[in-house]
Design an enzyme around this catalytic site. Sequence first.
Site, PDB file in Angstrom:
ATOM      1  N   GLU A   1      10.428  14.412  16.319  1.00 48.79           N
ATOM      2  CA  GLU A   1      10.667  14.485  14.877  1.00 48.79           C
ATOM      3  C   GLU A   1       9.753  15.567  14.292  1.00 48.79           C
ATOM      4  OE1 GLU A   1       9.381  11.072  12.516  1.00 48.79           O
ATOM      5  OE2 GLU A   1      11.299  11.088  11.474  1.00 48.79           O
TER       6      GLU A   1
ATOM      7  N   LYS B   1       0.847  -1.202   0.000  1.00 50.51           N
ATOM      8  CA  LYS B   1       0.000   0.000   0.000  1.00 50.51           C
ATOM      9  C   LYS B   1       0.876   1.244   0.000  1.00 50.51           C
ATOM     10  CE  LYS B   1      -1.768   2.708   3.137  1.00 50.51           C
ATOM     11  NZ  LYS B   1      -1.826   4.022   2.465  1.00 50.51           N
TER      12      LYS B   1
ATOM     13  N   CYS C   1      13.430  10.484   7.044  1.00 49.38           N
ATOM     14  CA  CYS C   1      13.490   9.847   8.365  1.00 49.38           C
ATOM     15  C   CYS C   1      14.885   9.979   8.976  1.00 49.38           C
ATOM     16  CB  CYS C   1      13.082   8.393   8.275  1.00 49.38           C
ATOM     17  SG  CYS C   1      13.980   7.475   7.034  1.00 49.38           S
TER      18      CYS C   1
HETATM   19  P1  NDP Z   1       2.256   7.353   8.815  1.00 52.71           P
HETATM   20  O1  NDP Z   1       3.193   6.571   9.612  1.00 52.71           O
HETATM   21  O2  NDP Z   1       0.913   7.618   9.368  1.00 52.71           O
HETATM   22  O3  NDP Z   1       2.031   6.680   7.388  1.00 52.71           O
HETATM   23  C1  NDP Z   1       2.888   5.777   6.746  1.00 52.71           C
HETATM   24  C2  NDP Z   1       2.047   4.773   5.955  1.00 52.71           C
HETATM   25  O4  NDP Z   1       1.259   3.975   6.848  1.00 52.71           O
HETATM   26  C3  NDP Z   1       1.040   5.406   5.011  1.00 52.71           C
HETATM   27  O5  NDP Z   1       0.911   4.604   3.876  1.00 52.71           O
HETATM   28  C4  NDP Z   1      -0.219   5.378   5.838  1.00 52.71           C
HETATM   29  O6  NDP Z   1      -1.391   5.513   5.075  1.00 52.71           O
HETATM   30  C5  NDP Z   1      -0.121   4.041   6.496  1.00 52.71           C
HETATM   31  N1  NDP Z   1      -0.912   3.873   7.719  1.00 52.71           N
HETATM   32  C6  NDP Z   1      -1.498   4.827   8.480  1.00 52.71           C
HETATM   33  N2  NDP Z   1      -2.134   4.250   9.525  1.00 52.71           N
HETATM   34  C7  NDP Z   1      -1.918   2.906   9.425  1.00 52.71           C
HETATM   35  C8  NDP Z   1      -2.312   1.783  10.212  1.00 52.71           C
HETATM   36  N3  NDP Z   1      -3.020   1.917  11.331  1.00 52.71           N
HETATM   37  N4  NDP Z   1      -1.902   0.556   9.822  1.00 52.71           N
HETATM   38  C9  NDP Z   1      -1.173   0.398   8.700  1.00 52.71           C
HETATM   39  N5  NDP Z   1      -0.792   1.421   7.927  1.00 52.71           N
HETATM   40  C10 NDP Z   1      -1.145   2.662   8.280  1.00 52.71           C
HETATM   41  O7  NDP Z   1       2.892   8.691   8.427  1.00 52.71           O
HETATM   42  P2  NDP Z   1       2.107   9.970   7.916  1.00 52.71           P
HETATM   43  O8  NDP Z   1       2.158   9.929   6.476  1.00 52.71           O
HETATM   44  O9  NDP Z   1       0.739  10.123   8.462  1.00 52.71           O
HETATM   45  O10 NDP Z   1       2.977  11.095   8.559  1.00 52.71           O
HETATM   46  C11 NDP Z   1       2.822  11.415   9.935  1.00 52.71           C
HETATM   47  C12 NDP Z   1       4.134  11.781  10.534  1.00 52.71           C
HETATM   48  O11 NDP Z   1       4.972  10.623  10.523  1.00 52.71           O
HETATM   49  C13 NDP Z   1       4.904  12.796   9.739  1.00 52.71           C
HETATM   50  O12 NDP Z   1       4.579  14.073  10.122  1.00 52.71           O
HETATM   51  C14 NDP Z   1       6.317  12.446  10.070  1.00 52.71           C
HETATM   52  O13 NDP Z   1       6.680  13.083  11.258  1.00 52.71           O
HETATM   53  C15 NDP Z   1       6.296  10.968  10.279  1.00 52.71           C
HETATM   54  N6  NDP Z   1       6.766  10.188   9.136  1.00 52.71           N
HETATM   55  C16 NDP Z   1       7.949   9.551   9.260  1.00 52.71           C
HETATM   56  C17 NDP Z   1       8.446   8.825   8.222  1.00 52.71           C
HETATM   57  C18 NDP Z   1       9.743   8.142   8.351  1.00 52.71           C
HETATM   58  O14 NDP Z   1      10.213   7.534   7.393  1.00 52.71           O
HETATM   59  N7  NDP Z   1      10.365   8.212   9.492  1.00 52.71           N
HETATM   60  C19 NDP Z   1       7.762   8.711   6.953  1.00 52.71           C
HETATM   61  C20 NDP Z   1       6.488   9.381   6.931  1.00 52.71           C
HETATM   62  C21 NDP Z   1       6.039  10.090   7.999  1.00 52.71           C
HETATM   63  P3  NDP Z   1      -1.862   6.995   4.671  1.00 52.71           P
HETATM   64  O15 NDP Z   1      -0.915   7.486   3.680  1.00 52.71           O
HETATM   65  O16 NDP Z   1      -3.182   6.842   4.108  1.00 52.71           O
HETATM   66  O17 NDP Z   1      -1.849   7.793   5.914  1.00 52.71           O
END
Ligand code: NDP
Length: 790
Positions: free
Chosen positions: A397, A192, A300
């Site tokens: 973060e 996904k 990240c």
């Molecule tokens: P998330 O961790 O929420 O999302 C990452 C992925 O997981 C997306 O595809 C998301 O779907 C999906 N997801 C969300 N909820 C669930 C669940 N319960 N079970 C399985 N999969 C799920 O990151 P966000 O995109 O919402 O970003 C939020 C914060 O996270 C950012 O502000 C940042 O601080 C941090 N972040 C950190 C990353 C890293 O690599 N360290 C990468 C991205 C974000 P969907 O896209 O629909 O939300």
Amino acid sequence: MKIKEVLETMDYGNAPESAEIAKAWIEKNNARFGLFIDGGFQFPEDREYFDTSNPATEQVLASICQAQSQDVEKAMQSARASQAQWEDIGGPARAKYLYALARLMQKHARLFSVVETLDNGKPIRESRDIDIPLVIRHYYFHAGAAQLKDSEMPDQRAHGVVAQVIPWNFPLLMMAWKIAPALAMGNTVVIKPAEYTSLSALLFAEICMEAGLPKGVVNILTGDGRVGEMIISHKEADKVAFTGSTSIGRRIREATAGQGKELTLELGGKSPYIVFDDADLDSAVEGLVDAIWFNQGEVCCAGSRLFVHEGIADVFHEKLRARMDKLRIGDPLDKSVDLGSIIDSKQLKSITERVKEGLKEGGNLYVGKCQLPDSGYYYPPTLITEVDPSCQLMQEEIFGPVLVGSTFRTPDEAVALANNTQYGLAASIWTENINLALDIAPKIKCGVAWINTTNQFDASAGFGGTRESGFGREGGWEGLYSYTRPANGLSDSIVQIKPKNGESIPADIGIDRTAKQFIGGKQLRPDSGYSYPIFSSKGTQIGLVGQGNRKDIRNAVEAANLAKKWGQSTAHLRAQILYYLGENLSIRATEFSERIVDMTGEDITSARKEVELSIERIFTYAAWADKFDGATHSAPIRGLALAMNEPVGTIGIICSDDFPLLGLVSAIAPALAMGNTCVVIPSEPYPLSATDLYQVFDTSDIPAGVINLVTAKHDEIVEAISGHMDLDALWYFGSSGLSATVEKLSATNLKRTWVNHGKFRNWTDSSQAEGKEFLRQSTEIKNIWVPYGE
Ligand code: NDP
């Protein structure tokens, strides 16, 4: 403008890339995308569609299907149906497909770059020169890995179906990191992409069709977090791989607990960027541009915490501020911008609020004097200095172009500041003194360290974190192990249930024959003041052992953490001590055999065999102590990417009830050989082999605190040890019920877990109970990048 003026202003004008190629592709698809299931696009009826927009212009690009549970079911079944055949065609045949994917992506590289930039807002320079070339490299590398799988990893096989969830910051790259190794090792996938950035994944689906990839091998389901939740918890998923925020990673750890799924988590970070006073300051400033302003800081492993040697801090900050003023921010399709757009208004708001809130605790704010475009989601390059290490700005973060910093005086202080975080993903170290750099890199808790460079990635070198940055590696040989399991699997037969022990009784009644706890090198009474009786196979009481509780665990973990210097001792020394331990055990072999007979009712021949194997196992790991080498990866840089095997830290081990001595020794010996300290809970019904070992430990020069034993009832102690915040890993060899508890409660600090879900491990069979799997569980790979040349 005259050339003289250009040289003075360094205003080199705009260089926009055309979006036409991507727009034409979107139009060809009627700006509407379905789900990629079973080798083709499907547009099931009655589905909702959501818009995906260009964050730089806020214009809608296309509408995307929100997958429902029926779609998840179909995708999972398709992946399951194709998996055996995909694995059976063999590595070289899979290599051809991966190679074709790489070739085709190379052919369409420009289209991929523009699509990625339009959908994500990242500068085209980055998608064109970094993301897409790395994606292609990843498929090529893993085509090679598939080719070599059968000859180089004959004892490993695919997990089966893998559920993968990725974030929006590097959409295609994260997908490559997930799909390429999974396919190379013979798994099929259901993935996904993030809701904000699905387009490049859908373009990749077309490439899969063009390459003739067998149907079902890759399935791509678009939608929000609910889709992620459905695929990771689906019964057909044998392995789950997630990249994203620590909070969702933690939820996934809890949601998959006890389901028997392998899990890798690549989560958040707050990585230190350390500048010593002898560093090449101009390079270090330029490095920061790549560390924190690359991809608008939505990375990240961004170097988001700056620590500068006090003596040069003023000069360095001044240079940095001057550089910030020159950064260009704007249209991501312009080839001369440094920073593009933030992914979405929500993320922009989150960055803005975190900075505003954080500044309430103090800090010196500087905002780059760059001009922001009038529309779109832009945030200027920002520096906040003089931030206290415990403040929110330092700890949380931000995931945006915001650098926070403070100063340090000594190398030790730099290390302490760097490690003062819940995370452990990456670190950058800047100094011209290579001795200092290579001394500091192993001391920082992280999975990747860059020396005089930053944000280097390659398919040949593993990437991943420790602590709350997750576990597992992506890339390199190390990453391939995350997509395989030992071919000689454990059998399904339930762990043998042993005779129940009697009721607990106060320890101090009668003659004190109670075996005590072994903590910090001392034999201590259990905190509870209670003991429980141990019976022979004939039902007679043969001893009492202390009933350990939460406080004993706390003391044992504390003692183990204080003894962590063991990990810095030489491998040779650890080998010597293990040999000594083996020798001392062999001197007492008869006594240990008799003890086993007494407790378990085994015949004396099998008991002798168990002791003999235990001694042999200790010798085996003494031999491995200085031979489980790291590697120098062949990354395409002028320099080295050193993959070092480091100890995981303090490992909790809840021992098997089968083979009370051999089960314990088979677990502690590799852990000790690799430099870990241990908190061991011996077999519950047969703990006396363990308590008899105290004297053997005492006479074998094992430093106090390196091994700690707490006798306890497993179901009573499991919560305390699984939830402990200062334990780095926990191994459990017992029932499926407690395996689930261990996995679930480990989410507190996201410690690494290794459990057997109630399956039976034959401790006498060296293919199941000895070797590299144990060594890999005992080590954390740190990749240290050291460029060379002037
Ligand atoms: P998330 O961790 O929420 O999302 C990452 C992925 O997981 C997306 O595809 C998301 O779907 C999906 N997801 C969300 N909820 C669930 C669940 N319960 N079970 C399985 N999969 C799920 O990151 P966000 O995109 O919402 O970003 C939020 C914060 O996270 C950012 O502000 C940042 O601080 C941090 N972040 C950190 C990353 C890293 O690599 N360290 C990468 C991205 C974000 P969907 O896209 O629909 O939300």
